[in-house]
Design a protein around this motif. Structure first.
Motif, PDB file in Angstrom:
ATOM      1  N   ASP A   1      -5.771  15.462   1.488  1.00 12.48           N
ATOM      2  CA  ASP A   1      -5.715  13.859   1.932  1.00 12.48           C
ATOM      3  C   ASP A   1      -4.474  13.040   2.787  1.00 12.48           C
TER       4      ASP A   1
ATOM      5  N   ILE B   1      -7.097   6.380  -2.849  1.00  7.86           N
ATOM      6  CA  ILE B   1      -5.660   5.109  -2.409  1.00  7.86           C
ATOM      7  C   ILE B   1      -6.194   3.664  -2.613  1.00  7.86           C
TER       8      ILE B   1
ATOM      9  N   TYR C   1     -11.093  10.583  -1.274  1.00  5.33           N
ATOM     10  CA  TYR C   1      -9.814  10.102  -0.184  1.00  5.33           C
ATOM     11  C   TYR C   1     -10.058   9.288  -0.211  1.00  5.33           C
ATOM     12  N   LEU C   2     -10.856   7.668   0.261  1.00  2.00           N
ATOM     13  CA  LEU C   2     -10.558   6.397  -0.265  1.00  2.00           C
ATOM     14  C   LEU C   2     -10.669   5.671  -1.748  1.00  2.00           C
TER      15      LEU C   2
ATOM     16  N   LEU D   1       0.120   5.408  -0.979  1.00  2.82           N
ATOM     17  CA  LEU D   1      -0.372   6.243  -0.264  1.00  2.82           C
ATOM     18  C   LEU D   1       0.395   7.151  -1.088  1.00  2.82           C
TER      19      LEU D   1
ATOM     20  N   PRO E   1      -4.962   4.714   6.754  1.00  7.88           N
ATOM     21  CA  PRO E   1      -5.258   4.044   5.435  1.00  7.88           C
ATOM     22  C   PRO E   1      -5.337   2.360   4.766  1.00  7.88           C
TER      23      PRO E   1
ATOM     24  N   ASP F   1      -4.241  10.326   6.613  1.00  7.81           N
ATOM     25  CA  ASP F   1      -4.064  10.221   7.054  1.00  7.81           C
ATOM     26  C   ASP F   1      -3.173   9.521   7.954  1.00  7.81           C
TER      27      ASP F   1
ATOM     28  N   ASP G   1     -16.344   1.336  -3.664  1.00  6.30           N
ATOM     29  CA  ASP G   1     -16.416   2.307  -2.549  1.00  6.30           C
ATOM     30  C   ASP G   1     -17.935   3.124  -2.547  1.00  6.30           C
TER      31      ASP G   1
ATOM     32  N   TYR H   1       1.030  -0.956   0.019  1.00  7.31           N
ATOM     33  CA  TYR H   1       0.155   0.221  -0.151  1.00  7.31           C
ATOM     34  C   TYR H   1       0.757   1.330  -0.068  1.00  7.31           C
TER      35      TYR H   1
ATOM     36  N   ARG I   1      -6.873   8.218   9.775  1.00  2.97           N
ATOM     37  CA  ARG I   1      -7.541   7.692   8.600  1.00  2.97           C
ATOM     38  C   ARG I   1      -6.547   6.286   9.107  1.00  2.97           C
TER      39      ARG I   1
END
Length: 252
Positions: A44, A81, A77-78, A35, A53, A48, A70, A31, A51
């Motif tokens: 955003d 990612i 935001y999500l 990011l 992520p 982090d 989503d 990930y 949140r």
């Protein structure tokens, strides 16, 4: 109509059987690139730390090549990612409810902009309770949105219809991860409109009724110091609410 005593009692029993998050849910190094995506807005990146992520995606089991939804993408935001996490072989379907766009045009503008910026992201429309996902999905993630299904502007039964739609949208064996603001135990959906919170047991009840199996729970956003009595937009508590994180699976 939601009956707090019956459904909460059932949900509590089901929740007791859920497996706690384990070391297997630790953040995956894969990930990091998602990011670090230079296209992500600075605002955003600043979110982090709170949140988390990478930890959320690991708990959801997001992998390269998956088709992921989503559900209620907000500002994206999500979605951004997820795009990097599933990679070029995967796809993200970013749903924005028609009712939200009608209420605030910015929701539609954000959806259009994010979908245009990422080749593996498609905008998905439809009513809040009837997302028009075009393909069966491996996973769906929804963050701080489930309580909205019980807001006063939406007809009675919206929560049940949406739960059934999310179940239908997944492949057999697919997962649904729900994050939301915790309400007082036993309050059901009664505080969704006034406090923008929902009782975890009410979520479990609605989704198990739709056919899901509660598989695991994470303490990723747990804040026991939150008394769960204030509106989540109250400056004294905003960004510091106690939240539950649940992973459900659609049986094979």
């Amino acid at each position: 109509m939601f009956r707090p005593f019956t459904l909460v009692a059932t949900a509590a029993a089901l929740a007791a059987a859920a497996v706690p998050a384990t070391a297997a849910d630790a953040p995956a190094a894969d990930y990091a690139a998602a990011l670090a995506d230079p296209a992500r807005p600075a605002a955003d990146r600043e979110r982090d730390a709170a949140r988390k992520p990478a930890e959320l995606l690991a708990f959801a089991g997001i992998e390269p090549g998956q088709s992921v939804g989503d559900y209620v993408m907000g500002g994206g935001y999500l979605t951004r990612i997820l795009s990097g996490a599933v990679g070029t072989a995967g796809h993200v379907y970013a749903f924005q409810p028609a009712e939200f766009i009608a209420f605030r045009k910015q929701y539609g503008d954000d959806q259009t902009a994010v979908a245009a910026a990422y080749a593996n992201v498609d905008a998905v429309g439809g009513a809040f309770a009837a997302p028009a996902f075009p393909v069966p999905l491996d996973a769906i993630v929804t963050v701080q949105n489930f309580h909205d299904l019980y807001l006063k502007p939406f007809p009675e039964g919206t929560g049940d219809k949406a739960s059934a739609a999310l179940f239908a949208a997944l492949k057999p064996g697919g997962t649904l991860v729900v994050v939301d603001h915790s309400a007082a135990d036993g309050s059901g959906t009664t505080l969704s409109d006034s406090l923008h919170r929902i009782d975890k047991a009410a979520v479990v009840a609605a989704l198990t009724k739709a056919g899901f199996v509660l598989e695991a729970e994470s303490d990723l956003y747990k804040r026991p110091e939150d008394p769960r009595t204030a509106n989540v937009f109250d400056p004294a508590i905003r960004g510091k609410t106690d939240q539950f994180t649940l992973r459900f699976r659609k049986p094979e």
